[in-house]
Design a protein around this motif. Structure first.
Motif, PDB file in Angstrom:
ATOM      1  N   PHE A   1      14.882  -1.289  11.408  1.00 47.31           N
ATOM      2  CA  PHE A   1      14.180  -2.296  12.073  1.00 47.31           C
ATOM      3  C   PHE A   1      13.543  -3.275  10.881  1.00 47.31           C
ATOM      4  N   ASN A   2      13.726  -2.810   9.700  1.00 51.19           N
ATOM      5  CA  ASN A   2      13.391  -3.892   8.548  1.00 51.19           C
ATOM      6  C   ASN A   2      14.410  -4.852   8.350  1.00 51.19           C
ATOM      7  N   ASP A   3      15.790  -4.246   8.325  1.00 49.43           N
ATOM      8  CA  ASP A   3      16.818  -5.093   7.802  1.00 49.43           C
ATOM      9  C   ASP A   3      17.330  -5.951   8.920  1.00 49.43           C
TER      10      ASP A   3
ATOM     11  N   SER B   1      12.614   5.646  -1.704  1.00 48.02           N
ATOM     12  CA  SER B   1      12.552   4.026  -1.777  1.00 48.02           C
ATOM     13  C   SER B   1      13.033   3.251  -0.764  1.00 48.02           C
ATOM     14  N   TYR B   2      12.055   2.257  -0.665  1.00 40.53           N
ATOM     15  CA  TYR B   2      12.463   1.263   0.459  1.00 40.53           C
ATOM     16  C   TYR B   2      13.349   0.305  -0.404  1.00 40.53           C
ATOM     17  N   GLN B   3      14.654   0.140   0.082  1.00 34.39           N
ATOM     18  CA  GLN B   3      15.753  -0.487  -0.671  1.00 34.39           C
ATOM     19  C   GLN B   3      15.717  -0.010  -2.004  1.00 34.39           C
ATOM     20  N   GLU B   4      15.380  -0.763  -3.192  1.00 36.75           N
ATOM     21  CA  GLU B   4      15.693  -0.476  -4.213  1.00 36.75           C
ATOM     22  C   GLU B   4      14.265   0.224  -4.926  1.00 36.75           C
ATOM     23  N   ARG B   5      13.141  -0.050  -4.250  1.00 37.98           N
ATOM     24  CA  ARG B   5      11.770   0.290  -4.782  1.00 37.98           C
ATOM     25  C   ARG B   5      11.233   1.466  -4.502  1.00 37.98           C
ATOM     26  N   LYS B   6      11.141   2.420  -5.622  1.00 38.28           N
ATOM     27  CA  LYS B   6      10.867   3.616  -5.600  1.00 38.28           C
ATOM     28  C   LYS B   6       9.219   3.550  -5.000  1.00 38.28           C
ATOM     29  N   THR B   7       9.060   4.329  -3.676  1.00 42.07           N
ATOM     30  CA  THR B   7       7.761   4.587  -3.224  1.00 42.07           C
ATOM     31  C   THR B   7       7.036   5.728  -3.317  1.00 42.07           C
ATOM     32  N   ILE B   8       7.755   6.893  -3.275  1.00 36.89           N
ATOM     33  CA  ILE B   8       7.340   8.273  -3.394  1.00 36.89           C
ATOM     34  C   ILE B   8       8.142   8.888  -4.505  1.00 36.89           C
TER      35      ILE B   8
ATOM     36  N   GLY C   1      -6.027   7.127  -2.367  1.00 35.74           N
ATOM     37  CA  GLY C   1      -5.525   6.537  -3.376  1.00 35.74           C
ATOM     38  C   GLY C   1      -5.401   4.923  -2.994  1.00 35.74           C
ATOM     39  N   PRO C   2      -5.077   4.129  -4.208  1.00 33.85           N
ATOM     40  CA  PRO C   2      -5.245   2.802  -4.241  1.00 33.85           C
ATOM     41  C   PRO C   2      -4.196   2.100  -2.844  1.00 33.85           C
ATOM     42  N   SER C   3      -4.639   1.245  -2.548  1.00 31.29           N
ATOM     43  CA  SER C   3      -3.740   0.319  -1.484  1.00 31.29           C
ATOM     44  C   SER C   3      -2.482   0.151  -2.058  1.00 31.29           C
ATOM     45  N   GLY C   4      -1.342   0.403  -1.167  1.00 31.84           N
ATOM     46  CA  GLY C   4       0.115   0.310  -1.776  1.00 31.84           C
ATOM     47  C   GLY C   4       0.448   1.496  -2.455  1.00 31.84           C
ATOM     48  N   GLY C   5      -0.235   2.599  -2.520  1.00 29.35           N
ATOM     49  CA  GLY C   5       0.231   3.993  -3.419  1.00 29.35           C
ATOM     50  C   GLY C   5       1.207   4.729  -2.683  1.00 29.35           C
ATOM     51  N   GLY C   6       1.456   4.317  -1.195  1.00 26.20           N
ATOM     52  CA  GLY C   6       2.437   5.149  -0.602  1.00 26.20           C
ATOM     53  C   GLY C   6       1.781   6.184   0.480  1.00 26.20           C
ATOM     54  N   LYS C   7       0.521   6.095   1.026  1.00 25.82           N
ATOM     55  CA  LYS C   7       0.079   7.088   1.611  1.00 25.82           C
ATOM     56  C   LYS C   7       0.721   6.909   3.128  1.00 25.82           C
ATOM     57  N   THR C   8       0.863   5.799   3.730  1.00 23.37           N
ATOM     58  CA  THR C   8       1.474   5.913   4.996  1.00 23.37           C
ATOM     59  C   THR C   8       2.754   6.067   4.912  1.00 23.37           C
ATOM     60  N   THR C   9       3.596   5.956   3.800  1.00 22.61           N
ATOM     61  CA  THR C   9       4.972   6.241   3.720  1.00 22.61           C
ATOM     62  C   THR C   9       5.158   7.782   3.608  1.00 22.61           C
ATOM     63  N   LEU C  10       4.277   8.492   2.805  1.00 22.61           N
ATOM     64  CA  LEU C  10       4.398   9.946   2.808  1.00 22.61           C
ATOM     65  C   LEU C  10       4.000  10.521   4.171  1.00 22.61           C
TER      66      LEU C  10
ATOM     67  N   PHE D   1      10.356   9.489  10.037  1.00 24.08           N
ATOM     68  CA  PHE D   1      10.881   8.015  10.400  1.00 24.08           C
ATOM     69  C   PHE D   1      11.781   7.627   9.552  1.00 24.08           C
ATOM     70  N   TRP D   2      11.740   8.193   8.318  1.00 23.65           N
ATOM     71  CA  TRP D   2      12.816   7.910   7.286  1.00 23.65           C
ATOM     72  C   TRP D   2      13.272   9.316   6.851  1.00 23.65           C
ATOM     73  N   ASP D   3      14.508   9.123   6.338  1.00 23.39           N
ATOM     74  CA  ASP D   3      14.977  10.541   5.758  1.00 23.39           C
ATOM     75  C   ASP D   3      14.674  10.513   4.120  1.00 23.39           C
TER      76      ASP D   3
ATOM     77  N   GLY E   1      -8.344   0.262  -0.332  1.00 26.62           N
ATOM     78  CA  GLY E   1      -8.753  -0.994  -0.091  1.00 26.62           C
ATOM     79  C   GLY E   1      -9.433  -1.283   1.015  1.00 26.62           C
ATOM     80  N   ARG E   2      -9.923  -0.443   1.880  1.00 29.40           N
ATOM     81  CA  ARG E   2     -11.066  -0.524   2.765  1.00 29.40           C
ATOM     82  C   ARG E   2     -12.495  -0.002   2.406  1.00 29.40           C
ATOM     83  N   GLU E   3     -13.362  -0.847   3.038  1.00 23.34           N
ATOM     84  CA  GLU E   3     -14.570  -0.565   2.632  1.00 23.34           C
ATOM     85  C   GLU E   3     -15.686   0.244   3.693  1.00 23.34           C
TER      86      GLU E   3
HETATM   87  P1  ATP Z   1      -2.588   1.050   2.349  1.00 16.79           P
HETATM   88  O1  ATP Z   1      -3.715   1.759   1.894  1.00 16.79           O
HETATM   89  O2  ATP Z   1      -2.857  -0.582   1.783  1.00 16.79           O
HETATM   90  O3  ATP Z   1      -2.295   0.955   3.776  1.00 16.79           O
HETATM   91  P2  ATP Z   1      -0.654   2.608   1.618  1.00 16.79           P
HETATM   92  O4  ATP Z   1      -0.750   3.507   0.355  1.00 16.79           O
HETATM   93  O5  ATP Z   1      -0.248   3.444   2.835  1.00 16.79           O
HETATM   94  O6  ATP Z   1      -1.252   1.185   1.625  1.00 16.79           O
HETATM   95  P3  ATP Z   1       2.335   2.216   2.216  1.00 16.79           P
HETATM   96  O7  ATP Z   1       2.013   1.308   3.385  1.00 16.79           O
HETATM   97  O8  ATP Z   1       3.281   3.434   2.100  1.00 16.79           O
HETATM   98  O9  ATP Z   1       0.927   2.330   1.077  1.00 16.79           O
HETATM   99  O10 ATP Z   1       3.292   1.290   1.274  1.00 16.79           O
HETATM  100  C1  ATP Z   1       3.530   1.598  -0.016  1.00 16.79           C
HETATM  101  C2  ATP Z   1       4.566   0.568  -0.721  1.00 16.79           C
HETATM  102  O11 ATP Z   1       5.668   0.351   0.143  1.00 16.79           O
HETATM  103  C3  ATP Z   1       3.987  -0.834  -0.625  1.00 16.79           C
HETATM  104  O12 ATP Z   1       4.058  -1.423  -1.820  1.00 16.79           O
HETATM  105  C4  ATP Z   1       4.499  -1.746   0.472  1.00 16.79           C
HETATM  106  O13 ATP Z   1       4.683  -2.913   0.326  1.00 16.79           O
HETATM  107  C5  ATP Z   1       5.801  -0.824   0.621  1.00 16.79           C
HETATM  108  N1  ATP Z   1       6.337  -0.889   1.942  1.00 16.79           N
HETATM  109  C6  ATP Z   1       5.522  -0.028   2.879  1.00 16.79           C
HETATM  110  N2  ATP Z   1       6.324  -0.022   3.998  1.00 16.79           N
HETATM  111  C7  ATP Z   1       7.597  -1.107   3.818  1.00 16.79           C
HETATM  112  C8  ATP Z   1       8.843  -1.112   4.638  1.00 16.79           C
HETATM  113  N3  ATP Z   1       8.701  -0.828   5.961  1.00 16.79           N
HETATM  114  N4  ATP Z   1       9.877  -1.656   4.073  1.00 16.79           N
HETATM  115  C9  ATP Z   1       9.631  -2.162   2.687  1.00 16.79           C
HETATM  116  N5  ATP Z   1       8.569  -1.770   1.978  1.00 16.79           N
HETATM  117  C10 ATP Z   1       7.480  -1.383   2.546  1.00 16.79           C
END
Ligand code: ATP
Length: 583
Positions: A109-111, A342-349, A366-375, A382-384, A578-580
Motif C-alpha cells: 500500500f506504500n508502493d 527495513s522500509y525499502q532500504e532504510r533500516k527501521t528495526i 523513545g524519540p519520535s521516528g525511533g520505530g515504536k509503531t513499526t515494532l 503487518f509486515w514480515d 514527540g508528544r507532550e
Molecule cells: P512516532 O513516535 O513519531 O509515532 P515511531 O517511533 O512510532 O514515531 P515509526 O512510526 O515506527 O516511529 O517510524 C519509524 C521510521 O520509519 C520513521 O523514520 C518513519 O518515517 C519510517 N516509516 C514509518 N512508516 C513507514 C512506511 N509505511 N513506509 C516507509 N517508512 C516508514
C-alpha cells in the motif's frame, strides 16, 4: 486477436461457461441470419422460372419468419448470457482483489497508491464488465456470421465465395495493423485513466489542507491537468483508430461492389444463372455488415487486454505466506529474536531482542521516528521481518494463518479509521456476530455510550467515511469499544494524549483501563503514570532497543530514559515520542 480471445476466456474462469454458451448460441444466430438467402432464393427462382404460386410465397415467408424469430430469440439469449457473464466476472474479480489485499504486506500500500487500487477495482473492472463483453462478443459474432454467410455463398458459387474470403482476409490484414498501433497507444489510455482517479482522490482527500493553505488554484490545476490529459489521450486514440476503421470499412465495401460486378460479369459470360446472380447481388449488401460493425469495436480489444493485465498484476503481487496453520497458541508470550526490518532500504528495526510474558504490561518509549509503531505492527505481522523472528506462544508468527494470528490481537492506534456505516456496525467490526446488548455493553465500558445515545439516531447514526463526523477523542473511544468487543488477549495500544481535551482524556483513560484489564499489553506510552506502572519499559532509539527494565531500574541506570524524565521535571510537560503531556 485470437490470443486476446483465449486470454479472456481463461481470465473469466468459471464464468467462461456463459461466454462459451453465448458463442454456441451466436452460431445459431448466424445460421438464422443466413436463412435469409434461401428465403430470397425461393422467391427469385420461382419468379425467374415463372412457377410462382402462393405456396412459393408462403414458403419464402415462412423461412423469413423462422429467420427473424430465430435471430430475435438467439440475440436476446446471447445478450443475457453475455451481460450476466460480464457482471459476474467483474464482481468476482473485485471480491478476489479485496480478499487478496487482506494478505498483502502493508508495503504494497506504500508502493501502490490508493488511486491505483481504486482505479483497478472501479474503471478497470468496469471496462471488463461493459466493454469487454460487448467487444469480445461483437467481434466473435461478426466473424461467425460472416463465416456462415460465406459458407452459404460458397455452395451457390465457389468463385464469389472465394472473393468474399479474400475480402475477409484483407479486413483482418488491416485489423492486424490497427491492433499493432493499438498496442502502442492503449497503455496511454489506461495510464491516463488511473492518473485521473489518483488526482481526483488526492484532491478530495487533501481538500482540508488545500483550503487551509489557500492552495485552491494549484491543487485544482493538477486535477484539471489530469482531466485534460485524459481527454487528449482519448482523442488521440480515436484519431489513431478512425483512419484504420475507415479503410477497413472501405475495403469491405469495395469487395461488396466487386461481388456485384463479378456476379453480373459471370452472368453475361454465361457461367452464372440469372437467379444466382440476383441472389448474390442481394447478398452482397449483407455479407460484410456484421464484420464491419465488429471492426469498429475491435480497436478496443487492446484496452481490454490491458485491463486484464492490470487486474492480473494485482494477483501476481506476492502475498504474505498464507500457507500457515490455524494455531491456538499455548500461551500469549511474545518474543523477538534479532529482529531486523527495513522500509525499502532504510533500516527501521535493528537486531531487536525482547520478551513480553503473558499478562504483563510493556511500555515502549523513545524519540519520535525511533520505530515504536513499526515494532508493534511487526508483532501483528503487518509486515514480515527481514531477518530474525517474532514468536507468539513459542511459534513463529509466520507459522500462523493471518486470521488465526490476528485473533490474538486487538489494536488501538492514534489514527483511528471508522467506516461510513452506523456506529453499531463500526463497533461490531470487532465481533460481527455480536448482538445489540453486547455492542451497548462494550460502548458503556469504553465510555462512549453517553455521546452515542445523544446522537439523533443513537447507535444507528451513520458516521461519515473515516469517522469525519466525530471528534478525535470520540473516534478513539469507539475504536476501544470495538477492541473491547473483540476481547483479544493481547492489546497493542498507541496511548493517545495528543489533541484530546481534558474531559475526553479522562474518559479515554477510563476506557483504556477497561480494555487492558487482565490482558497482555504492549503500549506506546506517552504518560508518565503508564510508564511508571509498566512491568518493563523498552527504550527504542533509531530502531535499537537501547535500554530495558522497570522505571526504577532505568532511572538508576541513567541514559536516554532518565534524561526524558529529568527533562520532564524541568518543564511543565514531558515529552516522549514527540508528544507532550500536561501535568
Ligand atoms: P512516532 O513516535 O513519531 O509515532 P515511531 O517511533 O512510532 O514515531 P515509526 O512510526 O515506527 O516511529 O517510524 C519509524 C521510521 O520509519 C520513521 O523514520 C518513519 O518515517 C519510517 N516509516 C514509518 N512508516 C513507514 C512506511 N509505511 N513506509 C516507509 N517508512 C516508514
Amino acid at each position: 486477436m485470437i490470443g486476446i480471445f483465449r486470454k479472456f476466456f481463461r481470465f473469466a474462469g468459471k464464468q467462461a461457461k456463459l461466454f462459451y454458451q453465448s458463442l454456441v448460441i451466436s452460431l445459431f444466430h448466424a445460421i438464422f441470419e443466413a436463412l435469409r438467402i434461401p428465403a430470397i432464393a425461393v422467391v427469385l427462382g420461382a419468379l425467374l422460372n415463372g412457377t410462382m404460386t402462393y405456396k412459393t410465397v408462403l414458403t419464402s415467408l415462412g423461412i423469413m419468419l423462422v429467420s427473424i424469430a430465430g435471430c430475435t430469440i438467439t440475440r436476446a439469449s446471447m445478450t443475457m448470457k453475455q451481460t450476466k457473464g460480464g457482471y459476474r466476472v467483474a464482481t468476482n474479480k473485485r471480491i478476489e482483489i479485496g480478499e487478496r489485499l487482506r494478505y498483502m504486506p502493508m508495503g504494497y500500500f506504500n508502493d501502490n497508491s490508493l488511486g491505483y487500487i481504486t482505479s483497478v477495482t472501479t474503471n478497470t473492472a468496469e471496462n471488463l464488465q461493459d466493454v469487454a463483453t460487448r467487444v469480445i462478443m461483437l467481434t466473435t459474432q461478426g466473424i461467425l456470421t460472416t463465416a456462415m454467410i460465406t459458407l452459404a455463398v460458397l455452395i451457390y458459387d465457389w468463385r464469389i465465395g472465394l472473393l468474399i474470403t479474400a475480402g475477409i482476409a484483407a479486413f483482418f490484414g488491416i485489423n492486424a495493423l490497427m491492433q499493432n498501433k493499438s498496442r502502442k497507444v492503449s497503455p496511454l489510455k489506461t495510464e491516463a485513466d488511473s492518473h485521473l482517479v489518483e488526482a481526483a482522490l488526492e484532491y478530495i482527500q487533501g481538500i482540508a489542507v488545500v483550503r487551509s493553505c489557500n492552495l485552491d488554484q494549484g491543487a485544482n490545476k493538477t486535477v484539471d491537468k489530469a482531466i485534460l490529459q485524459n481527454e487528449n489521450i482519448n482523442f488521440k486514440l480515436e484519431k489513431t483508430f478512425v483512419p484504420f476503421m475507415c479503410v477497413q470499412s472501405l475495403v469491405l465495401k469495395f469487395f461488396g461492389l466487386a461481388m456485384i460486378l463479378l456476379s453480373i460479369i459471370f452472368y453475361f459470360n454465361g457461367t452464372m444463372a440469372l437467379m444466382n446472380c440476383l441472389l448474390l447481388v442481394i447478398t452482397s449488401f449483407m455479407v460484410y455488415s456484421q464484420l464491419d460493425s465488429a471492426g469498429n469495436y475491435s480497436a478496443l480489444l487492446r484496452v481490454l487486454d490491458l485491463s486484464m493485465d492490470k487486474i492480473n498484476e494485482v494477483f501476481e503481487t506476492p502475498v504474505m505466506d498464507i500457507g500457515g496453520k490455524d494455531i491456538r497458541p499455548e500461551s500469549r508470550d511474545l518474543a523477538g529474536k534479532d529482529v531486523d526490518f527495513s522500509y525499502q532500504e532504510r533500516k527501521t528495526i535493528d537486531k531487536a531482542n525482547f520478551a513480553i510474558p503473558e499478562g504483563t504490561t510493556t511500555a515502549i518509549v523513545g524519540p519520535s521516528g525511533g520505530g515504536k509503531t513499526t515494532l508493534c505492527r511487526l508483532l501483528a505481522r503487518f509486515w514480515d521481518v527481514d531477518s530474525g523472528s517474532i514468536t507468539l506462544g513459542d511459534r513463529d508468527v509466520r507459522e500462523y494463518t493471518l486470521d488465526s494470528l490476528l485473533e490474538n490481537f486487538s489494536m488501538v492506534f492514534q489514527n483511528v479509521y471508522l467506516f461510513n456505516d452506523t456506529i453499531a456496525n463500526n463497533i461490531k467490526f470487532g465481533k460481527p456476530d455480536a448482538d445489540d446488548d453486547e455492542v451497548r455493553e462494550a460502548a458503556r465500558r469504553a465510555c462512549c455510550h453517553d455521546f452515542i445515545a445523544a446522537l439523533p439516531e443513537g447507535y444507528n447514526t451513520v458516521i461519515g467515511e473515516g469517522g469525519a463526523t466525530l471528534s478525535g477523542g470520540e473516534k478513539q473511544r469507539v475504536s476501544i469499544a470495538r477492541a473491547l468487543l473483540k476481547d483479544a488477549p493481547v492489546i497493542i495500544l498507541d496511548e493517545a494524549t495528543a489533541n484530546v481535551d481534558p474531559e475526553n482524556e479522562a474518559l479515554l483513560q477510563e476506557a483504556i483501563a477497561e480494555l487492558t484489564r487482565n490482558k497482555t499489553i504492549i503500549m506506546i506510552a506517552h504518560r508518565l503514570k503508564t510508564v511508571q506502572h509498566a512491568n518493563q519499559i523498552l527504550v527504542l532509539d533509531r530502531g535499537r532497543i537501547t535500554q530495558r527494565g522497570t522505571h526504577d531500574e532505568l532511572m538508576k541506570a541513567g541514559g536516554l530514559y532518565a534524561d526524558f524524565i529529568t527533562m520532564r521535571e524541568k518543564s511543565i510537560g514531558w515529552k516522549l515520542g514527540g508528544r507532550e503531556e500536561k501535568t
